[in-house]
Design a protein around this motif. Structure first.
Motif, PDB file in Angstrom:
ATOM      1  N   TYR A 126       0.791  -1.233   0.000  1.00  0.00           N
ATOM      2  CA  TYR A 126       0.000   0.000   0.000  1.00  0.00           C
ATOM      3  C   TYR A 126       0.823   1.281   0.000  1.00  0.00           C
ATOM      4  CZ  TYR A 126      -3.719  -3.246   1.013  1.00  0.00           C
ATOM      5  OH  TYR A 126      -4.590  -4.276   0.939  1.00  0.00           O
ATOM      6  N   GLY A 127       2.015   1.214   0.577  1.00  0.00           N
ATOM      7  CA  GLY A 127       2.861   2.394   0.534  1.00  0.00           C
ATOM      8  C   GLY A 127       2.413   3.525   1.435  1.00  0.00           C
ATOM      9  N   VAL A 128       1.139   3.803   1.448  1.00  0.00           N
ATOM     10  CA  VAL A 128       0.644   4.941   2.218  1.00  0.00           C
ATOM     11  C   VAL A 128       0.612   4.604   3.715  1.00  0.00           C
ATOM     12  CG1 VAL A 128      -1.237   6.579   2.450  1.00  0.00           C
ATOM     13  CG2 VAL A 128      -0.806   5.460   0.251  1.00  0.00           C
ATOM     14  N   ALA A 129       1.283   5.436   4.501  1.00  0.00           N
ATOM     15  CA  ALA A 129       1.428   5.140   5.927  1.00  0.00           C
ATOM     16  C   ALA A 129       0.086   5.025   6.633  1.00  0.00           C
ATOM     17  CB  ALA A 129       2.278   6.215   6.597  1.00  0.00           C
ATOM     18  N   LYS A 130      -0.845   5.866   6.215  1.00  0.00           N
ATOM     19  CA  LYS A 130      -2.145   5.875   6.877  1.00  0.00           C
ATOM     20  C   LYS A 130      -2.878   4.540   6.690  1.00  0.00           C
ATOM     21  CE  LYS A 130      -6.254   8.679   6.787  1.00  0.00           C
ATOM     22  NZ  LYS A 130      -6.929   9.679   5.948  1.00  0.00           N
ATOM     23  N   ILE A 131      -2.790   4.027   5.470  1.00  0.00           N
ATOM     24  CA  ILE A 131      -3.461   2.744   5.205  1.00  0.00           C
ATOM     25  C   ILE A 131      -2.730   1.617   5.908  1.00  0.00           C
ATOM     26  CG2 ILE A 131      -4.038   1.091   3.400  1.00  0.00           C
ATOM     27  CD1 ILE A 131      -4.609   3.418   1.577  1.00  0.00           C
ATOM     28  N   VAL A 132      -1.421   1.681   5.941  1.00  0.00           N
ATOM     29  CA  VAL A 132      -0.658   0.652   6.642  1.00  0.00           C
ATOM     30  C   VAL A 132      -1.055   0.621   8.112  1.00  0.00           C
ATOM     31  CG1 VAL A 132       1.648  -0.050   7.380  1.00  0.00           C
ATOM     32  CG2 VAL A 132       1.274   0.735   5.039  1.00  0.00           C
ATOM     33  N   ARG A 133      -1.233   1.820   8.693  1.00  0.00           N
ATOM     34  CA  ARG A 133      -1.613   1.868  10.092  1.00  0.00           C
ATOM     35  C   ARG A 133      -2.986   1.219  10.292  1.00  0.00           C
ATOM     36  NH1 ARG A 133      -2.590   7.117  11.462  1.00  0.00           N
ATOM     37  NH2 ARG A 133      -0.633   7.653  10.427  1.00  0.00           N
ATOM     38  N   ARG A 134      -3.899   1.546   9.385  1.00  0.00           N
ATOM     39  CA  ARG A 134      -5.243   0.974   9.500  1.00  0.00           C
ATOM     40  C   ARG A 134      -5.195  -0.542   9.351  1.00  0.00           C
ATOM     41  NH1 ARG A 134      -9.005   3.807   5.540  1.00  0.00           N
ATOM     42  NH2 ARG A 134      -9.765   1.809   4.793  1.00  0.00           N
ATOM     43  N   TYR A 135      -4.348  -0.966   8.460  1.00  0.00           N
ATOM     44  CA  TYR A 135      -4.131  -2.398   8.222  1.00  0.00           C
ATOM     45  C   TYR A 135      -3.688  -3.070   9.525  1.00  0.00           C
ATOM     46  CZ  TYR A 135      -2.140  -6.360   5.537  1.00  0.00           C
ATOM     47  OH  TYR A 135      -1.837  -7.586   5.017  1.00  0.00           O
ATOM     48  N   MET A 136      -2.684  -2.489  10.143  1.00  0.00           N
ATOM     49  CA  MET A 136      -2.142  -3.097  11.360  1.00  0.00           C
ATOM     50  C   MET A 136      -3.142  -3.033  12.513  1.00  0.00           C
ATOM     51  SD  MET A 136       0.605  -4.298  10.252  1.00  0.00           S
ATOM     52  CE  MET A 136       1.397  -4.941  11.732  1.00  0.00           C
ATOM     53  N   GLU A 137      -3.968  -1.995  12.499  1.00  0.00           N
ATOM     54  CA  GLU A 137      -4.971  -1.886  13.565  1.00  0.00           C
ATOM     55  C   GLU A 137      -6.022  -2.991  13.482  1.00  0.00           C
ATOM     56  OE1 GLU A 137      -6.404   2.053  13.128  1.00  0.00           O
ATOM     57  OE2 GLU A 137      -4.741   2.939  14.256  1.00  0.00           O
ATOM     58  N   CYS A 138      -6.170  -3.560  12.291  1.00  0.00           N
ATOM     59  CA  CYS A 138      -7.151  -4.624  12.115  1.00  0.00           C
ATOM     60  C   CYS A 138      -6.651  -5.965  12.641  1.00  0.00           C
ATOM     61  CB  CYS A 138      -7.518  -4.776  10.646  1.00  0.00           C
ATOM     62  SG  CYS A 138      -8.682  -3.541  10.135  1.00  0.00           S
ATOM     63  N   ILE A 139      -5.419  -5.983  13.074  1.00  0.00           N
ATOM     64  CA  ILE A 139      -4.908  -7.207  13.672  1.00  0.00           C
ATOM     65  C   ILE A 139      -5.060  -7.071  15.174  1.00  0.00           C
ATOM     66  CG2 ILE A 139      -2.884  -8.660  13.971  1.00  0.00           C
ATOM     67  CD1 ILE A 139      -1.961  -7.568  11.217  1.00  0.00           C
ATOM     68  N   GLU A 140      -6.060  -7.765  15.684  1.00  0.00           N
ATOM     69  CA  GLU A 140      -6.380  -7.584  17.097  1.00  0.00           C
ATOM     70  C   GLU A 140      -5.310  -8.207  17.982  1.00  0.00           C
ATOM     71  OE1 GLU A 140     -10.312  -8.822  18.014  1.00  0.00           O
ATOM     72  OE2 GLU A 140     -10.206  -8.047  20.048  1.00  0.00           O
ATOM     73  N   GLU A 141      -4.858  -9.389  17.580  1.00  0.00           N
ATOM     74  CA  GLU A 141      -3.841 -10.083  18.363  1.00  0.00           C
ATOM     75  C   GLU A 141      -3.182 -11.115  17.471  1.00  0.00           C
ATOM     76  OE1 GLU A 141      -5.384 -12.145  21.801  1.00  0.00           O
ATOM     77  OE2 GLU A 141      -3.437 -13.053  22.232  1.00  0.00           O
ATOM     78  N   ILE A 142      -1.924 -11.401  17.745  1.00  0.00           N
ATOM     79  CA  ILE A 142      -1.260 -12.481  17.034  1.00  0.00           C
ATOM     80  C   ILE A 142      -0.902 -13.556  18.038  1.00  0.00           C
ATOM     81  CG2 ILE A 142       0.828 -13.150  15.799  1.00  0.00           C
ATOM     82  CD1 ILE A 142       0.771 -10.311  14.558  1.00  0.00           C
ATOM     83  N   ILE A 143      -1.292 -14.784  17.722  1.00  0.00           N
ATOM     84  CA  ILE A 143      -0.975 -15.915  18.593  1.00  0.00           C
ATOM     85  C   ILE A 143      -0.026 -16.824  17.837  1.00  0.00           C
ATOM     86  CG2 ILE A 143      -1.917 -17.937  19.765  1.00  0.00           C
ATOM     87  CD1 ILE A 143      -4.516 -16.380  20.124  1.00  0.00           C
ATOM     88  N   ASN A 144       1.177 -16.972  18.340  1.00  0.00           N
ATOM     89  CA  ASN A 144       2.128 -17.878  17.676  1.00  0.00           C
ATOM     90  C   ASN A 144       2.208 -19.188  18.454  1.00  0.00           C
ATOM     91  OD1 ASN A 144       3.536 -17.212  19.935  1.00  0.00           O
ATOM     92  ND2 ASN A 144       5.264 -16.252  18.890  1.00  0.00           N
ATOM     93  N   VAL A 145       3.102 -20.053  18.026  1.00  0.00           N
ATOM     94  CA  VAL A 145       3.197 -21.371  18.647  1.00  0.00           C
ATOM     95  C   VAL A 145       3.508 -21.249  20.137  1.00  0.00           C
ATOM     96  CG1 VAL A 145       4.601 -23.459  18.703  1.00  0.00           C
ATOM     97  CG2 VAL A 145       3.788 -22.580  16.530  1.00  0.00           C
ATOM     98  N   GLN A 146       4.414 -20.315  20.471  1.00  0.00           N
ATOM     99  CA  GLN A 146       4.806 -20.147  21.869  1.00  0.00           C
ATOM    100  C   GLN A 146       3.612 -19.752  22.744  1.00  0.00           C
ATOM    101  OE1 GLN A 146       7.780 -21.049  23.117  1.00  0.00           O
ATOM    102  NE2 GLN A 146       6.589 -20.793  25.015  1.00  0.00           N
ATOM    103  N   ILE A 147       2.837 -18.799  22.271  1.00  0.00           N
ATOM    104  CA  ILE A 147       1.679 -18.355  23.057  1.00  0.00           C
ATOM    105  C   ILE A 147       0.664 -19.483  23.201  1.00  0.00           C
ATOM    106  CG2 ILE A 147      -0.294 -16.778  23.052  1.00  0.00           C
ATOM    107  CD1 ILE A 147       1.501 -14.669  21.860  1.00  0.00           C
ATOM    108  N   LEU A 148       0.491 -20.207  22.119  1.00  0.00           N
ATOM    109  CA  LEU A 148      -0.414 -21.351  22.158  1.00  0.00           C
ATOM    110  C   LEU A 148       0.046 -22.336  23.236  1.00  0.00           C
ATOM    111  CD1 LEU A 148      -2.894 -21.679  20.446  1.00  0.00           C
ATOM    112  CD2 LEU A 148      -1.576 -23.001  18.808  1.00  0.00           C
ATOM    113  N   LEU A 149       1.360 -22.550  23.291  1.00  0.00           N
ATOM    114  CA  LEU A 149       1.912 -23.456  24.299  1.00  0.00           C
ATOM    115  C   LEU A 149       1.681 -22.923  25.713  1.00  0.00           C
ATOM    116  CD1 LEU A 149       5.306 -24.647  22.788  1.00  0.00           C
ATOM    117  CD2 LEU A 149       3.384 -26.063  23.489  1.00  0.00           C
ATOM    118  N   ASN A 150       1.880 -21.638  25.889  1.00  0.00           N
ATOM    119  CA  ASN A 150       1.632 -21.046  27.202  1.00  0.00           C
ATOM    120  C   ASN A 150       0.178 -21.237  27.621  1.00  0.00           C
ATOM    121  OD1 ASN A 150       4.258 -20.212  27.065  1.00  0.00           O
ATOM    122  ND2 ASN A 150       3.782 -18.059  26.621  1.00  0.00           N
TER     123      ASN A 150
END
Length: 369
Positions: free
Chosen positions: A314-338
């Motif tokens: 997207y290039g545009v910082a504003k859209i990138v920010r909105r994009y990242m805001e749509c990721i509520e949480e990331i759960i990886n293998v480690q967190i799953l294990l915890n």
DNA sequence: AGCGGTGGGTGGATACCACA
DNA sequence: TGTGGTATCCACCCACCGCT
């Protein structure tokens, strides 16, 4: 004729029946060639579809043929034919066949056969629509090599059996080990824990990973409560409930899990490439999603990777920010294990295993009486 | 090579029909 | 009116193909 990994097994089976004539029999038989084509996926791992319907249509008819000993008594032409209900229920007894319908017997098997062999004068499945009886076309079972007649009925059954074995083996093993762990877990909880841990490693099959993630998260969130209501004096206590929204493979672009009553969305992915989930983010406001990612990289690394992809797209910082805001949480293998360890501490290991067994059976249409 | 579109294959649901 | 058998509709997966 095409050759693939399973072709070798077909040849072996034919050899045990017809010795030196095996390769000629295979060359002469459209039915065997059809099976060869249709068993291409045998060694392609659990992700590719079984496509058992057409195999089983042949299987149950040939089985019926053998039961009447028509390979010996030469009386098939006078046989009244097999009953539809018997054939269908037999299909449904076979592994993974429990949901099969009339398609293959009525039409699809013949249709597909004709597609591969447009010039073949024989139709594989014959039926009498007055009496509702079914036959396998015997002409396709009798192969003559240098004047000698060979009947491939038994070989056909063996080939399909071998195919079923390969397709189901890893799955049987998986369910069996789950059930073993289930019994074992009271005596040796460490073993059970080790087993579950092995199931959420990055090299695990995607569907298994999704099922195990679900089982863990469901139990993990079940321990958490919120208070909610329409008015202040009608506030009630509720535990968080995670729902699976469908089968893993029937979920194109859909959401994998939904949490009640918070309405959180969960999406399980294999890679850090989450672009497809936010395709038109520059045009439309997107609902926030929690990603369960099959990766052992740290949350920081994963976040940076996703952010880099978003920047590239997207290039545009504003859209990138909105994009990242749509990721509520990331759960990886480690967190799953915890989370999993916490669940075990709360004595809910049993529930997790039960859920895994249940979901796997649903996902793979596997029912054990 | 990676992509997006396309069409066939597959399975679930259901409409329809004959017959008891 | 229930039951068994058949045909059809539909959604979705996936292999394939042409484009870049």
């Amino acid at each position: 004729m095409i050759e693939h990994d399973f072709t070798y097994q077909i040849q072996e089976i034919l050899q045990s029946h017809f010795g030196n004539n095996a390769s000629t029999v295979l060359k002469e038989s459209e039915l065997l060639e059809y099976l060869n084509i249709k068993t291409k996926s045998a060694t392609r791992g659990s992700k590719s579809r079984g496509s058992f319907a057409n195999h089983y249509a042949i299987y149950v008819l040939v089985e019926d043929y053998i039961k009447g000993e028509f390979d010996k008594n030469n009386d098939y032409e006078n046989y009244e034919g097999a009953r539809y209900s018997d054939l269908l229920s037999r299909q449904r007894e076979l592994p993974f066949g429990s949901k099969l319908q009339n398609h293959a017997l009525n039409h699809r098997m013949n249709q597909e056969f004709k597609k591969y062999f447009p010039t073949c004068e024989y139709i594989p499945i014959l039926r009498n629509s007055e009496t509702n009886r079914y036959w396998i076309n015997e002409n396709l079972l009798k192969i003559s090599v240098a004047g000698a007649a060979h009947n491939i009925a038994y070989a056909v059954i063996e080939i399909i059996d071998a195919y079923i074995d390969i397709k189901t083996d890893s799955f049987h093993q998986f369910i069996a080990s789950c059930e073993k762990i289930q019994q074992l877990q009271s005596e040796d909880p460490n073993k059970a824990q080790e087993f579950i841990t092995s199931l959420i490693q990055p090299n695990m099959d995607a569907r298994i990973f999704e099922i195990v993630s679900f089982a863990i998260l469901k139990e993990y969130y079940a321990d958490q409560v919120i208070y909610w209501g329409w008015t202040l004096d009608s506030i009630q206590k509720a535990s968080l409930i995670l729902h699976k929204t469908g089968r893993t493979n029937a979920n194109d672009g859909g959401i994998d899990f939904v949490m009640h009553p918070l309405g959180r969305f969960f999406q399980v992915t294999e890679t850090t490439d989450v672009r497809k989930h936010f395709l038109d983010i520059d045009k439309v406001q997107r609902f926030p999603v929690t990603f369960v990612i099959k990766s052992s990289e740290s949350i920081d690394v994963i976040t940076n990777k996703i952010s880099a992809q978003a920047k590239k797209s997207y290039g545009v910082a504003k859209i990138v920010r909105r994009y990242m805001e749509c990721i509520e949480e990331i759960i990886n293998v480690q967190i799953l294990l915890n989370h999993f360890n916490k669940v075990v501490e709360n004595n809910r290991l049993q529930n997790v295993i039960e859920e895994i067994v249940l979901q796997s059976k649903v996902e793979f249409n596997y029912y054990q009486e």
